[in-house]
Design a protein around this motif. Sequence first.
Motif, PDB file in Angstrom:
ATOM      1  N   SER A  93       0.810  -1.220   0.000  1.00 42.30           N
ATOM      2  CA  SER A  93       0.000   0.000   0.000  1.00 42.30           C
ATOM      3  C   SER A  93       0.841   1.267   0.000  1.00 42.30           C
ATOM      4  O   SER A  93       0.389   2.308  -0.454  1.00 42.30           O
ATOM      5  CB  SER A  93      -0.931   0.002   1.222  1.00 42.30           C
ATOM      6  N   PHE A  94       2.080   1.177   0.474  1.00 48.26           N
ATOM      7  CA  PHE A  94       2.924   2.373   0.587  1.00 48.26           C
ATOM      8  C   PHE A  94       3.765   2.629  -0.654  1.00 48.26           C
ATOM      9  O   PHE A  94       4.571   3.563  -0.667  1.00 48.26           O
ATOM     10  CB  PHE A  94       3.849   2.243   1.812  1.00 48.26           C
ATOM     11  N   CYS A  95       3.620   1.832  -1.714  1.00 46.26           N
ATOM     12  CA  CYS A  95       4.508   1.919  -2.874  1.00 46.26           C
ATOM     13  C   CYS A  95       3.741   2.284  -4.136  1.00 46.26           C
ATOM     14  O   CYS A  95       2.695   1.692  -4.435  1.00 46.26           O
ATOM     15  CB  CYS A  95       5.231   0.587  -3.073  1.00 46.26           C
ATOM     16  N   GLY A  96       4.273   3.240  -4.894  1.00 46.88           N
ATOM     17  CA  GLY A  96       3.644   3.656  -6.137  1.00 46.88           C
ATOM     18  C   GLY A  96       3.703   2.604  -7.223  1.00 46.88           C
ATOM     19  O   GLY A  96       2.960   2.672  -8.206  1.00 46.88           O
ATOM     20  N   HIS A 395       9.630  12.706 -19.638  1.00 56.40           N
ATOM     21  CA  HIS A 395       8.605  11.786 -19.151  1.00 56.40           C
ATOM     22  C   HIS A 395       9.177  10.725 -18.216  1.00 56.40           C
ATOM     23  O   HIS A 395       8.412  10.065 -17.488  1.00 56.40           O
ATOM     24  CB  HIS A 395       7.909  11.091 -20.325  1.00 56.40           C
ATOM     25  N   LEU A 396      10.479  10.539 -18.210  1.00 58.21           N
ATOM     26  CA  LEU A 396      11.047   9.458 -17.403  1.00 58.21           C
ATOM     27  C   LEU A 396      10.773   9.630 -15.914  1.00 58.21           C
ATOM     28  O   LEU A 396      10.630   8.644 -15.188  1.00 58.21           O
ATOM     29  CB  LEU A 396      12.555   9.340 -17.668  1.00 58.21           C
ATOM     30  N   ASP A 397      10.686  10.867 -15.455  1.00 56.90           N
ATOM     31  CA  ASP A 397      10.405  11.090 -14.036  1.00 56.90           C
ATOM     32  C   ASP A 397       9.005  10.626 -13.650  1.00 56.90           C
ATOM     33  O   ASP A 397       8.716  10.433 -12.457  1.00 56.90           O
ATOM     34  CB  ASP A 397      10.577  12.564 -13.677  1.00 56.90           C
ATOM     35  N   ASP A 398       8.131  10.438 -14.634  1.00 53.28           N
ATOM     36  CA  ASP A 398       6.771   9.995 -14.325  1.00 53.28           C
ATOM     37  C   ASP A 398       6.730   8.558 -13.814  1.00 53.28           C
ATOM     38  O   ASP A 398       5.709   8.118 -13.287  1.00 53.28           O
ATOM     39  CB  ASP A 398       5.886  10.087 -15.579  1.00 53.28           C
ATOM     40  N   PHE A 399       7.818   7.829 -13.986  1.00 53.73           N
ATOM     41  CA  PHE A 399       7.833   6.422 -13.608  1.00 53.73           C
ATOM     42  C   PHE A 399       8.425   6.194 -12.221  1.00 53.73           C
ATOM     43  O   PHE A 399       8.593   5.052 -11.798  1.00 53.73           O
ATOM     44  CB  PHE A 399       8.615   5.613 -14.649  1.00 53.73           C
ATOM     45  N   GLU A 400       8.751   7.257 -11.499  1.00 53.67           N
ATOM     46  CA  GLU A 400       9.338   7.100 -10.166  1.00 53.67           C
ATOM     47  C   GLU A 400       8.267   6.651  -9.172  1.00 53.67           C
ATOM     48  O   GLU A 400       7.102   7.026  -9.269  1.00 53.67           O
ATOM     49  CB  GLU A 400       9.999   8.396  -9.715  1.00 53.67           C
ATOM     50  N   GLN A 401       8.698   5.883  -8.165  1.00 50.31           N
ATOM     51  CA  GLN A 401       7.725   5.277  -7.267  1.00 50.31           C
ATOM     52  C   GLN A 401       7.294   6.184  -6.127  1.00 50.31           C
ATOM     53  O   GLN A 401       6.206   6.031  -5.574  1.00 50.31           O
ATOM     54  CB  GLN A 401       8.269   3.957  -6.699  1.00 50.31           C
ATOM     55  N   PHE A 402       8.137   7.139  -5.722  1.00 49.66           N
ATOM     56  CA  PHE A 402       7.761   8.068  -4.652  1.00 49.66           C
ATOM     57  C   PHE A 402       8.551   9.359  -4.824  1.00 49.66           C
ATOM     58  O   PHE A 402       9.499   9.442  -5.606  1.00 49.66           O
ATOM     59  CB  PHE A 402       7.994   7.465  -3.263  1.00 49.66           C
ATOM     60  N   GLN A 403       8.151  10.363  -4.091  1.00 49.90           N
ATOM     61  CA  GLN A 403       8.814  11.658  -4.187  1.00 49.90           C
ATOM     62  C   GLN A 403      10.060  11.680  -3.306  1.00 49.90           C
ATOM     63  O   GLN A 403      10.069  11.152  -2.201  1.00 49.90           O
ATOM     64  CB  GLN A 403       7.843  12.766  -3.773  1.00 49.90           C
ATOM     65  N   HIS A 404      11.115  12.288  -3.841  1.00 54.67           N
ATOM     66  CA  HIS A 404      12.379  12.346  -3.119  1.00 54.67           C
ATOM     67  C   HIS A 404      13.107  13.626  -3.528  1.00 54.67           C
ATOM     68  O   HIS A 404      12.582  14.444  -4.284  1.00 54.67           O
ATOM     69  CB  HIS A 404      13.235  11.116  -3.440  1.00 54.67           C
TER      70      HIS A 404
END
Length: 432
Positions: A93-96, A395-404
């Motif tokens: 639940s905590f992962c994009g 667009h590659l940043d759209d595939f990241e799983q969470f904000q950092h």
Amino acid sequence: MYEVPIDEIHTASRAAAGITLKQAASTLEQAQCRPLTITEVAEFINMMDAPDFDQIKAMVLDCSAKVRTRKYGRSVVTLSPVEVTNRCASNCSFCGWRSDNKQMGRLSIDEEIVDIQVQYLLAKGIQDIELVGGDDIQFVRDTLPVLLQRLRSRFLPRTGARQLLFCTMALTESQYHTLAACGADGMIMWQETYDEALYNHHISRGPKAYGIDDDFHVVKGGNGFLFRLQSQDRAAKAGLNLAVGTMLGLNKDVVFEVLATIHHARYLCKKYAPKDPVVIGMPTWNKLTTNQIDNRPKQILNIDKYFSFFASLYLLALSDLNVWVFPNCRVSRASQIEAIKVAGAYTSTEVKIGPGGYLPEALKDVCAGKRSDIIQKMHTKFYEKQLSSNELLEHLDDFEQFQHYFYLHEDFARALAAEDIEVTARGGAMIS
């Protein structure tokens, strides 16, 4: 094989009362010569809401900084992850990247694109590379062994100066042996939570929920919590270096999580005595990049406020052992650098957490013909419509799983240098 000593941890937690400034000073003076006990760690954490916490925190950080300087000097070793796929068979639940997130774009990159990014990162002086594929079974079974063999030559000779690591779902001992034989130096594995009920609440399906067998089949009715918990035992038997960690912010009982992490790390150091430090990770529960399916509660731990405090407690509780505390870029750079100054011997600098994330910078050093071929390959693989090169790379940043937080390695190294921290190789030589 490791099991969480729940009664021992709860007994230590219950025995921990509040602590006065005078008692804190006395305990921390002793901590210059011996590790903190888990009851003492619990006493310090229990002061987080006390009126004099800021004074307590300052004392803990000062004590830890002295221990850190004595153990590691003023140096830090750097790591960058290279995400190979964000396809996932598990549901956390905590992962994009969880399997039921239909708003997340999915992609996997090939060996050539991985290699270009690894070359880019190594050329900057980053020491360790972590190949990340999460719970993508096909990646772990078919791609990762080939990638390790291909990249191993970039880390030769095997002097320990640089390491090639991987982060996947928990594996069997046989599978860990295979990856070690293919060239892996170590594994990165966070337990997420040491509370089994909470683990099962947040992780509902897939390899992470039930474990896998030697043929990469999900075990029907298996205990995914225990399978993950004992992954370091199996990896150690395969000769791999180890990492442990709990997700700060996931469990409201932060005392339990920190004490369990310390206990687990101490067990691994004592039982296996790995030649390289056991990494003590500090993952945090961050916002997802697909905000619509972010299930974080509104009130969670203020990570930035306490991050260096927890890092210090980890170091002070494990000061007699071969460990590296690992502050990462999930918190602000100021918090990350403060944690490095007082406790961290290992850190992440330039970090992208989506497949192909380093390509916009990495392709600048690639000849025009090859750059064009890579861009076309990305179009063919991931997009139906034709985009300009810049649009595609954005667009590659759209595939990241969470904000950092993201900074170029050289910018981060300069910020560390301003705090008298040198980026070094594992052997201690400064990286220019």
